[in-house]
Design an enzyme around this catalytic site. Structure first.
Site, PDB file in Angstrom:
ATOM      1  N   HIS A  93       0.822  -1.210   0.000  1.00 57.01           N
ATOM      2  CA  HIS A  93       0.000   0.000   0.000  1.00 57.01           C
ATOM      3  C   HIS A  93       0.856   1.260   0.000  1.00 57.01           C
ATOM      4  O   HIS A  93       1.956   1.286   0.537  1.00 57.01           O
ATOM      5  CB  HIS A  93      -0.892   0.041   1.241  1.00 57.01           C
ATOM      6  N   LYS A 120       6.154   5.878   7.227  1.00 57.09           N
ATOM      7  CA  LYS A 120       5.648   5.015   8.304  1.00 57.09           C
ATOM      8  C   LYS A 120       6.799   4.501   9.156  1.00 57.09           C
ATOM      9  O   LYS A 120       7.819   4.048   8.627  1.00 57.09           O
ATOM     10  CB  LYS A 120       4.877   3.826   7.711  1.00 57.09           C
ATOM     11  N   TYR A 174       1.925   1.349  14.184  1.00 54.01           N
ATOM     12  CA  TYR A 174       2.781   2.233  13.388  1.00 54.01           C
ATOM     13  C   TYR A 174       2.273   3.668  13.398  1.00 54.01           C
ATOM     14  O   TYR A 174       1.100   3.939  13.602  1.00 54.01           O
ATOM     15  CB  TYR A 174       2.921   1.731  11.956  1.00 54.01           C
ATOM     16  N   ASP A 205      -6.484  -5.953  -2.063  1.00 54.15           N
ATOM     17  CA  ASP A 205      -5.093  -6.346  -2.317  1.00 54.15           C
ATOM     18  C   ASP A 205      -5.015  -7.420  -3.396  1.00 54.15           C
ATOM     19  O   ASP A 205      -4.066  -7.467  -4.182  1.00 54.15           O
ATOM     20  CB  ASP A 205      -4.420  -6.802  -1.031  1.00 54.15           C
TER      21      ASP A 205
END
Ligand SMILES: Cc1cn([C@H]2C[C@H](O)[C@@H](COP(=O)(O)OP(=O)(O)O[C@H]3O[C@H](C)C(=O)[C@H](O)[C@H]3O)O2)c(=O)[nH]c1=O
Length: 185
Positions: free
Chosen positions: A61, A70, A130, A166
């Site tokens: 992603h 991230k 995260y 996905d």
């Protein structure tokens, strides 16, 4: 804390100093001064947590526009975490780096803005935590196929459980250039 370079310039692994004692352990999961000294100067504006079962793969992603950097880690279990450079004009375009993150190794992985990100779960369950440098923008949410042969990620699992999104993600070569993040020197 220790900063470990990967095969992908910009994507680095951070090993925090862990203070263990009879009660358990303590470590700083983020420290602005230490991260700035390591060259990670982005500001984090959103934190996320996801929990997945063994064999789940979330990714690949990215967001464009409004790319997210991230800083990822695992609080329970173990995952194989991957960053892919998909920035138009980058000298390492299409290249990837992977690292095992676990609740036991306390490792954090910094994935810069403009990279695609994904992970697969190798333990029974994994709690993934995260911080992001940009807010989630559903309109900018995008993805690339997890097993795109042109990227060639060496995942430790072969038949992952994926979301419908996905499953249908495009190959990198099929993504229109303007939908890919731009490399900034
Ligand atoms: C990412 C995100 C999602 N959502 C909503 C949208 C969906 O209704 C639901 C699940 O979203 P998604 O299936 O995209 O979640 P993941 O598959 O875990 O995606 C994330 O996992 C990969 C590995 C990443 O690197 C990204 O952070 C992110 O894309 O949460 C939100 O409300 N805010 C958010 O920031």
């Amino acid at each position: 804390m220790k900063v470990i370079q990967t095969a992908l310039p910009g994507a680095v692994v951070i090993e925090p100093q862990v203070f263990g004692d009879a009660r358990g352990f303590f470590y700083e999961s983020y420290n602005q001064a230490k991260y700035h000294a390591a060259g990670i100067t982005s500001t984090f504006v959103q934190s996320n947590v996801s929990r997945s079962s063994k064999g789940v793969l979330r990714g690949l992603h990215y967001q464009w526009p409004n790319p997210q950097g991230k800083l990822v880690s695992v609080l329970e279990g173990e995952v194989y975490d991957v960053a892919v450079d998909i920035r138009r004009g980058s000298p390492t375009f299409g290249q990837w780096a992977g690292v095992m993150l676990s609740a036991d190794n306390h490792r954090h992985f910094w994935i810069p803005e403009g990279f695609a990100h994904g992970f697969c779960v190798v333990s029974d369950h994994a709690t993934f935590s995260y911080q992001c440098t940009a807010l989630y923008d559903a309109k900018a949410d995008a993805g690339v196929r997890w097993n795109d042969a042109a990227i060639g990620i060496d995942w430790p699992i072969s038949a992952p459980q994926l979301s419908d999104k996905d499953l249908k993600a495009p190959l990198l070569t099929d993504v229109h250039a303007e939908r890919l993040p731009l490399f900034a020197e």
